[in-house]
Scaffold this motif. Structure first.
Motif, PDB file in Angstrom:
ATOM      1  N   ILE A   3       0.844  -1.204   0.000  1.00  0.00           N
ATOM      2  CA  ILE A   3       0.000   0.000   0.000  1.00  0.00           C
ATOM      3  C   ILE A   3       0.875   1.248   0.000  1.00  0.00           C
ATOM      4  CG2 ILE A   3      -1.647   1.345   1.374  1.00  0.00           C
ATOM      5  CD1 ILE A   3      -2.855  -1.362   2.270  1.00  0.00           C
ATOM      6  N   LYS A   4       1.902   1.271   0.828  1.00  0.00           N
ATOM      7  CA  LYS A   4       2.789   2.445   0.898  1.00  0.00           C
ATOM      8  C   LYS A   4       3.536   2.660  -0.415  1.00  0.00           C
ATOM      9  CE  LYS A   4       3.599   2.846   5.814  1.00  0.00           C
ATOM     10  NZ  LYS A   4       4.560   3.038   6.868  1.00  0.00           N
ATOM     11  N   ILE A   5       3.960   1.583  -1.053  1.00  0.00           N
ATOM     12  CA  ILE A   5       4.685   1.695  -2.326  1.00  0.00           C
ATOM     13  C   ILE A   5       3.766   2.274  -3.400  1.00  0.00           C
ATOM     14  CG2 ILE A   5       5.752   0.368  -4.198  1.00  0.00           C
ATOM     15  CD1 ILE A   5       6.854  -1.520  -1.996  1.00  0.00           C
ATOM     16  N   ILE A   6       2.569   1.717  -3.514  1.00  0.00           N
ATOM     17  CA  ILE A   6       1.624   2.191  -4.535  1.00  0.00           C
ATOM     18  C   ILE A   6       1.229   3.641  -4.266  1.00  0.00           C
ATOM     19  CG2 ILE A   6      -0.700   1.896  -5.483  1.00  0.00           C
ATOM     20  CD1 ILE A   6      -0.353  -1.147  -4.946  1.00  0.00           C
ATOM     21  N   ASP A   7       0.868   3.942  -3.019  1.00  0.00           N
ATOM     22  CA  ASP A   7       0.486   5.315  -2.675  1.00  0.00           C
ATOM     23  C   ASP A   7       1.640   6.285  -2.929  1.00  0.00           C
ATOM     24  OD1 ASP A   7      -1.980   4.361  -1.910  1.00  0.00           O
ATOM     25  OD2 ASP A   7      -1.722   4.776   0.223  1.00  0.00           O
ATOM     26  N   GLY A   8       2.850   5.879  -2.566  1.00  0.00           N
ATOM     27  CA  GLY A   8       4.019   6.729  -2.787  1.00  0.00           C
ATOM     28  C   GLY A   8       4.288   6.967  -4.266  1.00  0.00           C
ATOM     29  N   PHE A 152      -8.525  -0.777  -2.379  1.00  0.00           N
ATOM     30  CA  PHE A 152      -9.249  -1.992  -2.035  1.00  0.00           C
ATOM     31  C   PHE A 152      -8.635  -2.656  -0.808  1.00  0.00           C
ATOM     32  CE2 PHE A 152      -9.922  -6.617  -2.625  1.00  0.00           C
ATOM     33  CZ  PHE A 152     -11.311  -6.651  -2.554  1.00  0.00           C
ATOM     34  N   LEU A 153      -7.299  -2.752  -0.792  1.00  0.00           N
ATOM     35  CA  LEU A 153      -6.617  -3.351   0.358  1.00  0.00           C
ATOM     36  C   LEU A 153      -6.857  -2.540   1.629  1.00  0.00           C
ATOM     37  CD1 LEU A 153      -3.226  -4.467  -1.224  1.00  0.00           C
ATOM     38  CD2 LEU A 153      -5.112  -5.937  -0.458  1.00  0.00           C
ATOM     39  N   LYS A 154      -6.877  -1.220   1.507  1.00  0.00           N
ATOM     40  CA  LYS A 154      -7.150  -0.367   2.676  1.00  0.00           C
ATOM     41  C   LYS A 154      -8.547  -0.654   3.225  1.00  0.00           C
ATOM     42  CE  LYS A 154      -4.418   3.425   0.893  1.00  0.00           C
ATOM     43  NZ  LYS A 154      -4.500   4.768   0.285  1.00  0.00           N
ATOM     44  N   LEU A 155      -9.512  -0.849   2.332  1.00  0.00           N
ATOM     45  CA  LEU A 155     -10.872  -1.135   2.766  1.00  0.00           C
ATOM     46  C   LEU A 155     -10.961  -2.517   3.437  1.00  0.00           C
ATOM     47  CD1 LEU A 155     -12.815   0.212  -0.324  1.00  0.00           C
ATOM     48  CD2 LEU A 155     -12.994   1.092   2.008  1.00  0.00           C
ATOM     49  N   VAL A 156     -10.356  -3.507   2.801  1.00  0.00           N
ATOM     50  CA  VAL A 156     -10.420  -4.869   3.329  1.00  0.00           C
ATOM     51  C   VAL A 156      -9.675  -4.974   4.652  1.00  0.00           C
ATOM     52  CG1 VAL A 156      -9.655  -7.243   2.905  1.00  0.00           C
ATOM     53  CG2 VAL A 156     -10.768  -5.952   1.079  1.00  0.00           C
ATOM     54  N   LEU A 157      -8.519  -4.334   4.731  1.00  0.00           N
ATOM     55  CA  LEU A 157      -7.713  -4.389   5.956  1.00  0.00           C
ATOM     56  C   LEU A 157      -8.132  -3.339   6.978  1.00  0.00           C
ATOM     57  CD1 LEU A 157      -4.225  -4.875   4.252  1.00  0.00           C
ATOM     58  CD2 LEU A 157      -5.679  -6.639   5.313  1.00  0.00           C
ATOM     59  N   ASN A 158      -9.142  -2.523   6.600  1.00  0.00           N
ATOM     60  CA  ASN A 158      -9.660  -1.443   7.448  1.00  0.00           C
ATOM     61  C   ASN A 158      -8.557  -0.473   7.875  1.00  0.00           C
ATOM     62  OD1 ASN A 158     -11.745  -0.063   8.610  1.00  0.00           O
ATOM     63  ND2 ASN A 158     -11.854  -1.345  10.430  1.00  0.00           N
TER      64      ASN A 158
END
Length: 161
Positions: A3-8, A152-158
């Motif tokens: 998530i951090k890599i993609i967001d970055g 999507f991962l942020k939503l699933v992992l809350n």
């Protein structure tokens, strides 16, 4: 970590591409001054600024998704509790977003490849190559898709941004 890599990545691309707005603003100003002050319009000004704006617009899709700046239809989910809203969004990614993003990626790649092979250019007074902009569409589609994976991962992992 993913998530951090993609967001970055999308954050960096968004910040770099946002500088293109300043470039095409200067070009438009230059063209206007040449046209109306000196009566010497440029032959290339319109085509170049049109392509730069297209590049700017398309490349910021992943950045906009990262910052929740996309147009949304909140009328349906605004009355739901945060938990229900999250689950509606979780379902929305595989049902709507990922199929759209996949088609966008695959079709823009075919589109760009065909343009590259043909050496496609604009049809105006100055024939600028079109394939770099079409290649940018493919890159933008990939950036949008992977940002969708992150969201999507942020939503699933809350997880929050």
């Amino acid at each position: 970590m993913l998530i951090k890599i993609i967001d970055g990545l999308n954050e960096a691309v968004g910040r770099v591409v946002s500088c293109v707005a300043a470039i095409f603003a200067v070009l438009i100003l230059f063209d206007v001054v040449m046209r109306y002050v000196f009566h010497l319009p440029t032959r290339w000004g319109f085509d170049v600024t049109k392509q730069l704006f297209g590049f700017y617009f398309i490349m910021l899709g992943g950045y906009a998704l990262r910052h929740q700046s996309h147009v949304r239809v909140d009328l349906l989910i605004e009355r739901l509790t945060p938990t229900w809203r999250r689950w509606v969004e979780v379902l929305g990614y595989p049902i709507f977003f990922f199929p759209f993003a996949w088609i966008f990626m695959s079709k823009s790649y075919e589109f760009a490849l065909r343009s590259w092979k043909q050496g496609e250019t604009t049809y105006g007074a100055v024939q600028l190559p079109v394939y770099p902009l079409k290649m940018a569409m493919t890159v933008a589609a990939v950036l949008l898709f992977i940002q969708g994976v992150s969201e999507f991962l942020k939503l699933v992992l809350n997880k929050e941004n």
